[in-house]
Design an enzyme around this catalytic site. Structure first.
Site, PDB file in Angstrom:
ATOM      1  N   ARG A 136       0.875  -1.189  -0.017  1.00  0.00           N
ATOM      2  CA  ARG A 136      -0.163   0.065  -0.040  1.00  0.00           C
ATOM      3  C   ARG A 136       0.905   1.276  -0.020  1.00  0.00           C
ATOM      4  NH1 ARG A 136      -3.917  -2.092  -1.894  1.00  0.00           N
ATOM      5  NH2 ARG A 136      -5.946  -2.137  -1.053  1.00  0.00           N
ATOM      6  N   HIS A 192       0.278   0.012 -10.040  1.00  0.00           N
ATOM      7  CA  HIS A 192      -0.462  -0.902  -9.225  1.00  0.00           C
ATOM      8  C   HIS A 192      -0.738  -2.170  -9.967  1.00  0.00           C
ATOM      9  CE1 HIS A 192      -3.218  -0.831  -5.198  1.00  0.00           C
ATOM     10  NE2 HIS A 192      -2.919  -2.020  -5.576  1.00  0.00           N
ATOM     11  N   GLU A 222      -3.535   7.519  -4.802  1.00  0.00           N
ATOM     12  CA  GLU A 222      -3.593   7.034  -6.090  1.00  0.00           C
ATOM     13  C   GLU A 222      -5.080   7.718  -6.823  1.00  0.00           C
ATOM     14  OE1 GLU A 222      -3.447   2.832  -6.194  1.00  0.00           O
ATOM     15  OE2 GLU A 222      -1.288   2.647  -5.900  1.00  0.00           O
ATOM     16  N   ASP A 266       5.245  -0.128  -6.684  1.00  0.00           N
ATOM     17  CA  ASP A 266       3.865  -0.364  -7.330  1.00  0.00           C
ATOM     18  C   ASP A 266       2.610   0.326  -6.887  1.00  0.00           C
ATOM     19  OD1 ASP A 266       2.506  -2.059  -9.825  1.00  0.00           O
ATOM     20  OD2 ASP A 266       1.651  -3.009  -7.978  1.00  0.00           O
TER      21      ASP A 266
END
Length: 331
Positions: A236, A297, A265, A260
């Site tokens: 996260r 992601h 976001e 990632d």
């Protein structure tokens, strides 16, 4: 029974359609993000399937309640973006997909570690920016087998990552608030996170986001880490302070990072149809660093994951709509 699937991607649609045919249930798909304005699209449906990392607010759950919708099935694991109390207050049951493919995320984390350990980003920079293509002593990397890997979080994904790192010969140490029994000496738990910070050449994150670990990786932690350390985050974004990470990479506090998941976001990041250009200054800066691999992601994204995310989510909706109690109920 009628179900609606929000935030559907093109790669999910064949699995959604097959599930509908197999169960003889009407399933409608929409590319819309679920929020207070778009919840009206769910009017007349018995349940909602959704995939997004932006917030599910108390106002949204109130809107679902007004529409008579009491079942929300996530197609992902994380629930840190959900107002659980508001869901309960509005009589909305929530399920998630706790294990759609741990192997997919674990493999991606190891791929990032290999990419960064062997300095592939520097090779790509030479080719793309300098338009040169030749051997350089500066590209000398390190074997995984000569490094200590610290894994934080030993759930399904973390344990599979440990298995893969061990397969490459790494010395693996791990930390978890709730350690499990370790069989066969595959790795050893350390008592304190500081042991991970100080001993690890590679740190791979595999824990959920909580209030306790918000910005866990900040300037102080980066100072504790080895100067040759690599940080891998497929968990996260909120676990890592982005500004402090950039400073650590630029100043040499750590050597490299595989990222990632990011803080804050945006909807566009999750929209596979988006054509918007990157404007976030931090993203641009990170994307230009040869010691960083930055991905949107996508660690989960394999055919096995997508199939399982769709099928488990819709199975959970079916169970709830029929009055049953699914195994993946979020409480």
């Amino acid at each position: 029974m009628k179900l609606i699937v929000y935030n559907v991607r093109d790669d999910e649609i064949p699995f959604v359609e097959k599930w509908g045919r197999d169960h003889q249930i009407e399933v409608t798909t929409t590319t819309t993000t679920l929020n207070t304005e778009t919840a009206a699209e769910a009017a007349g449906f018995d349940g909602v399937s959704c995939l997004q990392t932006i917030p599910y607010s108390k106002e949204l759950f109130a809107a679902l309640q007004r529409l008579g919708i009491h079942y929300l099935a996530l197609r992902n694991v994380g629930t840190d973006n959900i107002d659980i109390q508001a869901a309960k207050a509005n009589n909305v049951q929530i399920t998630n997909v706790p294990a759609y493919s741990p192997e997919s995320i674990a493999e991606f984390a190891v791929m990032m570690a290999l990419y960064l350990s062997r300095k592939v980003g520097y090779m790509q920079q030479q080719l793309q920016e300098q338009h040169e293509f030749h051997f350089s002593p500066a590209f000398m990397g390190r074997l995984i087998s000569e490094q200590t890997v610290g894994v934080i979080g030993t759930g399904r994904i973390g344990r599979h990552a440990i298995q893969l790192f061990r397969g490459l010969g790494a010395n693996v140490i791990a930390y978890d608030k709730y350690p499990q029994k370790v069989a066969g000496g595959a790795f050893k738990y350390v008592d304190h996170l500081e042991d991970i910070f100080k001993q690890s050449d590679i740190i791979s994150l595999h824990m959920p986001a909580t209030a306790d670990n918000f910005h866990l990786f900040d300037h102080e932690v980066f100072e504790e880490m080895k100067p040759n350390a690599i940080l891998i985050n497929t968990a996260r974004g909120t676990i890592v302070n982005t500004n402090d990470l950039i400073f650590a990479l630029e100043s040499g506090e750590i050597a490299a990072a595989g990222i990632d998941t990011l803080e804050d976001e945006s909807i566009d990041l999750q929209d596979s149809r988006s054509t918007k250009k990157i404007t976030d200054a931090d993203l641009i800066k990170l994307s230009m660093m040869p010691n960083v691999i930055l991905t949107p992601h996508s660690a989960f994204h394999t055919t096995e994951s997508v199939k399982n995310m769709v099928n488990i989510s819709l199975n959970n909706l079916k169970t709830m709509a029929e009055g049953g109690k699914p195994a993946d109920l979020v409480d």
